[in-house]
Design an enzyme around this catalytic site. Sequence first.
Site, mmCIF file in Angstrom:
data_model
loop_
_atom_site.group_PDB
_atom_site.id
_atom_site.type_symbol
_atom_site.label_atom_id
_atom_site.label_comp_id
_atom_site.label_asym_id
_atom_site.label_seq_id
_atom_site.Cartn_x
_atom_site.Cartn_y
_atom_site.Cartn_z
ATOM 1 N N HIS A 22 82.778 19.976 30.906
ATOM 2 C CA HIS A 22 82.522 20.266 32.325
ATOM 3 C C HIS A 22 83.742 20.951 32.963
ATOM 4 C CE1 HIS A 22 78.733 18.291 32.104
ATOM 5 N NE2 HIS A 22 79.206 17.066 32.004
ATOM 6 N N GLU A 30 63.586 38.277 36.789
ATOM 7 C CA GLU A 30 63.741 38.490 35.341
ATOM 8 C C GLU A 30 64.554 37.335 34.769
ATOM 9 O OE1 GLU A 30 62.306 40.665 33.568
ATOM 10 O OE2 GLU A 30 61.608 42.048 35.123
ATOM 11 N N ARG A 79 64.067 27.017 29.751
ATOM 12 C CA ARG A 79 63.319 26.285 30.783
ATOM 13 C C ARG A 79 63.913 26.603 32.145
ATOM 14 N NH1 ARG A 79 64.347 22.477 27.121
ATOM 15 N NH2 ARG A 79 66.148 21.686 28.265
ATOM 16 N N LEU A 127 80.812 38.394 48.606
ATOM 17 C CA LEU A 127 79.818 37.677 47.787
ATOM 18 C C LEU A 127 79.366 36.378 48.459
ATOM 19 C CD1 LEU A 127 78.593 37.281 44.774
ATOM 20 C CD2 LEU A 127 80.551 35.773 44.451
ATOM 21 N N ARG A 150 77.374 20.106 24.833
ATOM 22 C CA ARG A 150 77.339 20.547 23.427
ATOM 23 C C ARG A 150 78.617 21.303 23.054
ATOM 24 N NH1 ARG A 150 71.749 23.251 24.078
ATOM 25 N NH2 ARG A 150 72.173 22.579 26.211
ATOM 26 N N TRP A 151 79.142 22.053 24.002
ATOM 27 C CA TRP A 151 80.406 22.772 23.758
ATOM 28 C C TRP A 151 81.499 21.761 23.400
ATOM 29 C CZ3 TRP A 151 85.326 22.636 25.670
ATOM 30 C CH2 TRP A 151 86.144 23.749 25.423
ATOM 31 N N TRP A 190 71.428 12.496 38.375
ATOM 32 C CA TRP A 190 71.846 11.120 38.686
ATOM 33 C C TRP A 190 71.493 10.169 37.543
ATOM 34 C CZ3 TRP A 190 75.002 10.845 42.667
ATOM 35 C CH2 TRP A 190 74.844 11.711 43.754
ATOM 36 N N ASP A 201 74.289 25.806 31.396
ATOM 37 C CA ASP A 201 73.921 24.726 30.478
ATOM 38 C C ASP A 201 74.803 24.768 29.229
ATOM 39 O OD1 ASP A 201 72.546 22.576 29.500
ATOM 40 O OD2 ASP A 201 70.734 23.688 28.980
ATOM 41 N N GLY A 202 75.035 23.590 28.654
ATOM 42 C CA GLY A 202 75.715 23.531 27.360
ATOM 43 C C GLY A 202 77.141 23.010 27.398
ATOM 44 N N ARG A 247 70.155 31.687 31.908
ATOM 45 C CA ARG A 247 70.396 30.315 31.468
ATOM 46 C C ARG A 247 71.148 30.379 30.153
ATOM 47 N NH1 ARG A 247 66.809 24.852 31.693
ATOM 48 N NH2 ARG A 247 68.395 23.517 30.755
ATOM 49 N N ARG A 306 82.839 14.830 26.966
ATOM 50 C CA ARG A 306 81.963 15.708 27.752
ATOM 51 C C ARG A 306 82.679 16.263 28.981
ATOM 52 N NH1 ARG A 306 76.555 15.701 26.790
ATOM 53 N NH2 ARG A 306 76.087 16.165 28.962
#
Length: 244
Positions: A39, A209, A196, A133, A26-27, A71, A22-23, A190, A35
């Site tokens: 991304h 956790e 959230r 992985l 804002r970054w 969406w 997330d963010g 997060r 924006r």
Amino acid sequence: MEAAAAFASKPSPPLHVAIIMDGNGRWAKARGLRRIVGHQQGAEAVRRTVKHCRELGVSYLTIYAFSSENWKRPPTEVDDLMGLMRLYLRRELDELVDAGVRMRFIGDRHRLPDDIIALVNQAEQRTRTSSGLTLTVALNYGGRREIVEAAQHLARDAAAGLLDPGDIDEKTFADRLATNGLPEPDLLIRTSGEQRISNFLLWQLAYTELVFIPAMWPDFTKQHLEDAINEFHRRERRYGASSG
Ligand code: FPP
């Protein structure tokens, strides 16, 4: 001797790390950038984080790349995110194959653009025998939807006489989820300071956790990952039992 002792006492890394990235917006905003640039930098952070998880011995990494609620964003931003996914899958797949990464996608892929569906299928196909992985990408994913679909699946089996409703337990339910076969996440991170779950892995996070960190996703570093893992090790995991 001391080094050997330190090595011996080092706790093993969490088997499965899940991340809500997330963010990005804002970054970008904080830097007066569009924006999409956030991304793009977020996609670079994904690339680094895959590498860091491999270096730290994490076996499963699951990332929330596009939620079923995304969406609702302006069509240009949705297009930008799809474009980035396209680019990532085209550009990174060879390297992921070489690195032994196994790719898996969860979420409703049918609503995605046709060429992305093809890239997603190809990524799963080309990495299906990889043993390093496991990178699971949640794409057009929603946790409630996943649970509803598992319930529909079980109801259909019961109606067809293949299953006695009384026999449905947590294991039969989990087997119908998109994450079937994956261990539950040990650690959820997060970024951006939000605290959230946002409809991510609702069933699977029951005992996970949760670590919330203030950094915006494009700024996520190996140090943030190590700090979150250290925090995970500090917490006592009791699964509802009392401490010994
Ligand atoms: C949250 O930032 C992030 C997303 C909606 C998508 C995450 C996508 C990427 C990291 C890039 C593409 C991914 C891959 C796997 C190539 P936000 O836009 O919600 O940020 P904000 O809350 O600051 O607006």
